[in-house]
Design a protein around this motif. Sequence first.
Motif, PDB file in Angstrom:
ATOM      1  N   SER A  19       0.840  -1.191   0.000  1.00 31.96           N
ATOM      2  CA  SER A  19       0.000   0.000   0.000  1.00 31.96           C
ATOM      3  C   SER A  19       0.876   1.243   0.000  1.00 31.96           C
ATOM      4  N   ARG A  20       0.308   2.307  -0.471  1.00 27.64           N
ATOM      5  CA  ARG A  20       0.898   3.608  -0.228  1.00 27.64           C
ATOM      6  C   ARG A  20       0.635   3.972   1.241  1.00 27.64           C
ATOM      7  N   PRO A  21       1.130   5.111   1.748  1.00 25.59           N
ATOM      8  CA  PRO A  21       1.053   5.387   3.188  1.00 25.59           C
ATOM      9  C   PRO A  21      -0.351   5.292   3.782  1.00 25.59           C
ATOM     10  N   VAL A  22      -0.503   4.447   4.787  1.00 30.23           N
ATOM     11  CA  VAL A  22      -1.764   4.254   5.494  1.00 30.23           C
ATOM     12  C   VAL A  22      -1.928   5.344   6.546  1.00 30.23           C
ATOM     13  N   THR A  23      -3.155   5.835   6.718  1.00 30.44           N
ATOM     14  CA  THR A  23      -3.401   6.949   7.645  1.00 30.44           C
ATOM     15  C   THR A  23      -4.254   6.550   8.851  1.00 30.44           C
ATOM     16  N   ILE A  24      -4.358   5.264   9.148  1.00 31.92           N
ATOM     17  CA  ILE A  24      -5.150   4.811  10.290  1.00 31.92           C
ATOM     18  C   ILE A  24      -4.425   5.170  11.583  1.00 31.92           C
ATOM     19  N   PRO A  27      -3.912   1.542  -1.361  1.00 30.07           N
ATOM     20  CA  PRO A  27      -3.009   0.847  -2.278  1.00 30.07           C
ATOM     21  C   PRO A  27      -3.300   1.194  -3.736  1.00 30.07           C
ATOM     22  N   TYR A  28      -2.399   0.814  -4.625  1.00 34.35           N
ATOM     23  CA  TYR A  28      -2.742   0.782  -6.040  1.00 34.35           C
ATOM     24  C   TYR A  28      -3.693  -0.390  -6.255  1.00 34.35           C
ATOM     25  N   LEU A  29      -4.619  -0.240  -7.188  1.00 32.52           N
ATOM     26  CA  LEU A  29      -5.504  -1.355  -7.501  1.00 32.52           C
ATOM     27  C   LEU A  29      -4.720  -2.413  -8.263  1.00 32.52           C
ATOM     28  N   ARG A  30      -4.871  -3.670  -7.844  1.00 33.17           N
ATOM     29  CA  ARG A  30      -4.194  -4.788  -8.501  1.00 33.17           C
ATOM     30  C   ARG A  30      -5.220  -5.823  -8.933  1.00 33.17           C
ATOM     31  N   TYR A  31      -4.829  -6.603  -9.929  1.00 34.96           N
ATOM     32  CA  TYR A  31      -5.735  -7.648 -10.406  1.00 34.96           C
ATOM     33  C   TYR A  31      -5.916  -8.760  -9.375  1.00 34.96           C
ATOM     34  N   ALA A  32      -5.009  -8.862  -8.419  1.00 29.85           N
ATOM     35  CA  ALA A  32      -5.080  -9.913  -7.399  1.00 29.85           C
ATOM     36  C   ALA A  32      -4.445  -9.396  -6.115  1.00 29.85           C
TER      37      ALA A  32
END
Length: 354
Positions: free
Chosen positions: A34-39, A72-77
């Motif tokens: 994922s790119r930076p999570v903000t939780i 995250p970037y969208l991925r096929y899986a």
Amino acid sequence: MPGSVAGVEIQYAAKKAATWLTPVACGALNGFLSRPVTINDKSDVDIDDSLGTYFSPDGTAGDITCDGAIPPYLRYAGQELLLALVCGTAGVPTTHAGGTLSKDWVYKPAKNIDGLFATFVRNMKNYIAEVPSLKIYGFTIKGETGGSLELSLDTIGSNTNRNTTTGTNTLTTANNITIAETGNRVRFSHGVFRMNVQSGAALGVGDKIVPSAFEFSFKRKLKGVFGAYTTGTTTPRGVVDEPTNDDMPEISLKLTFPRHTSATMLTAWGDDVRYKMDATFTGPIIELAIPYLFLMQWPHLQIKNVEAIDAKGIIQEPLEFICHGAATAPTGMTGITEPFRLSGTNKFATDPLA
């Protein structure tokens, strides 16, 4: 003294849990990029403002809220659990016709996602930040020409436990975490968009449209309440119970066309014309001639805004739609009456919500 942590050393993972505020251990194939999570946890301090004191003598730490986004970037899986948790309806994928490794999946938006949440783990190298219960209540998928599609997941959590050697998820158990997918990002250039009037024929090659950007957003309105749960430490602090429906979801689709060439959509907006649409993204080959696929379908779109804004250069045409449910499935979208449906093909073979 332990060394500082860099973003390249952070590890993210999530695993479906069963009981609110009871974490489960993340392990093999539960990791994701994922790119930076903000939780993050947030809390007010209840200051003792009693009369007779000039400086506050003390403060009491208040209840905890825990929210933020996983982008995250969208991925096929590799994002099956994350998408299935927010949609609410999944199932065991079926083997693609003519294939063995290739599996077809379908996720539909359920009317509620009660009981669907995960334990989220952020490995910070020197300690573990564990959210025992994390509810994903919305997502946004967007992209533009020349780039990869971006997925952003909206979350509400219970709280964050931070530890190195105790608890369910520790630095030791984190050694068991592996990432399901590190490649196969969905690119905007992989996509074909088609749209026609809702009452028209099934979508075909003649219905192709060419936007330069899009943004699809699905946000449930969920709410958790305080009172039933605390952190359970020596200084207990309130945390929310499992969030549940608090209103209707908001579902929208935005398209941007690079050139405004006619009054067609302005007229359609004035006449309240309804549309149906799909977007198919085709990735690398899985086996034989079977590729990775990611498909989004919308059976009932109502134009909310058409804005062809005057400019010195080329005038663009942004459109915004409200995504409604359909009274009956339109031609070519058999069985689709919910406001949207996600489906595709990859190699994931099990029900992510099982």
